[in-house]
Design a protein around this motif. Structure first.
Motif, PDB file in Angstrom:
ATOM      1  N   LYS A   1      -2.352  18.200  58.155  1.00 57.40           N
ATOM      2  CA  LYS A   1      -3.550  18.122  57.306  1.00 57.40           C
ATOM      3  C   LYS A   1      -3.513  16.925  56.360  1.00 57.40           C
TER       4      LYS A   1
ATOM      5  N   LEU B   1      -5.155  22.328  65.461  1.00 63.27           N
ATOM      6  CA  LEU B   1      -5.334  21.646  64.183  1.00 63.27           C
ATOM      7  C   LEU B   1      -5.409  20.126  64.391  1.00 63.27           C
TER       8      LEU B   1
ATOM      9  N   PRO C   1      -2.732  18.648  50.664  1.00 57.77           N
ATOM     10  CA  PRO C   1      -2.642  17.433  51.473  1.00 57.77           C
ATOM     11  C   PRO C   1      -2.545  16.155  50.640  1.00 57.77           C
TER      12      PRO C   1
ATOM     13  N   PHE D   1      -8.663  17.794  63.358  1.00 57.69           N
ATOM     14  CA  PHE D   1      -8.588  16.637  62.472  1.00 57.69           C
ATOM     15  C   PHE D   1      -8.702  15.306  63.227  1.00 57.69           C
TER      16      PHE D   1
ATOM     17  N   GLN E   1       1.880  22.375  59.696  1.00 59.69           N
ATOM     18  CA  GLN E   1       0.432  22.297  59.519  1.00 59.69           C
ATOM     19  C   GLN E   1       0.069  21.539  58.245  1.00 59.69           C
TER      20      GLN E   1
END
Length: 185
Positions: free
Chosen positions: A58, A86, A171, A90, A54
């Protein structure tokens, strides 16, 4: 000598064995990333929250500000739906590809088609005591490795200079490391 009952000891086959390594040595390692094509990141393994995939997802929008790249996630697990959600959140549906777990006989040839392998495990007491087999799978096919700063992995990557370590789950840091790897291909 150490009073360990051999009945209580087991060997885990999580690392590439000599047959795997011999097969990897016979692969064509002359592949080069094609100019103007996306850089291909890969993760192969179990999909759970602790694997840290994850964090890489991100980071991808920041990487895409400078470079075109894809992430292929090969594996199954309880966290796959969370990762797929996710990706949708995004807007990365065309940049993150999910594939099912591969049979052992196909993993080498498949990994060899990518540019960079990722070992994004979350750093904790457990992960600081374990060594991911995928690190050696990536290394055996000549992939540079992007990894979180797990102590055993940190040592190997620093000693062999086979990849890049990120120290934060932010990130921005992960994207900076990914971008640097792409810039130096």
């Amino acid at each position: 000598k150490y009073v360990i009952n051999k009945e209580n000891v087991s060997v885990l086959g999580n690392y590439p064995d000599r047959h795997y390594i011999a097969k990897a040595e016979n692969l064509d390692r002359t592949r080069k990333h094609e100019f103007n094509s996306p850089v291909r990141f890969v993760y192969a393994g179990n999909l759970s929250k602790g694997k840290g995939i994850q964090d890489v997802i991100k980071s991808l929008p920041l990487v895409h500000q400078k470079h075109d790249c894809t992430l292929t996630v090969i594996g199954e697990g309880q966290y796959r739906k969370n990762l797929e959600d996710l990706v949708i959140e995004f807007g990365l549906q065309e940049k993150v590809i999910f594939k099912p777990l591969l049979p052992p006989g196909k993993i080498l040839e498949t990994l060899a088609k990518f540019d960079i392998g990722i070992c994004p495990y979350l750093v904790n007491e457990f992960s600081n005591q374990t060594m991911p087999g995928k690190l050696f799978e990536y290394m055996s096919v000549g992939l540079p490795v992007l990894s979180s700063a797990r102590k055993p992995v940190l040592r190997i990557i620093n000693e062999t200079k086979c990849g890049v370590i990120y120290h934060s789950r932010k990130p921005e840091e992960i994207a900076a490391k990914m971008t640097s790897m792409i810039d130096n291909m």
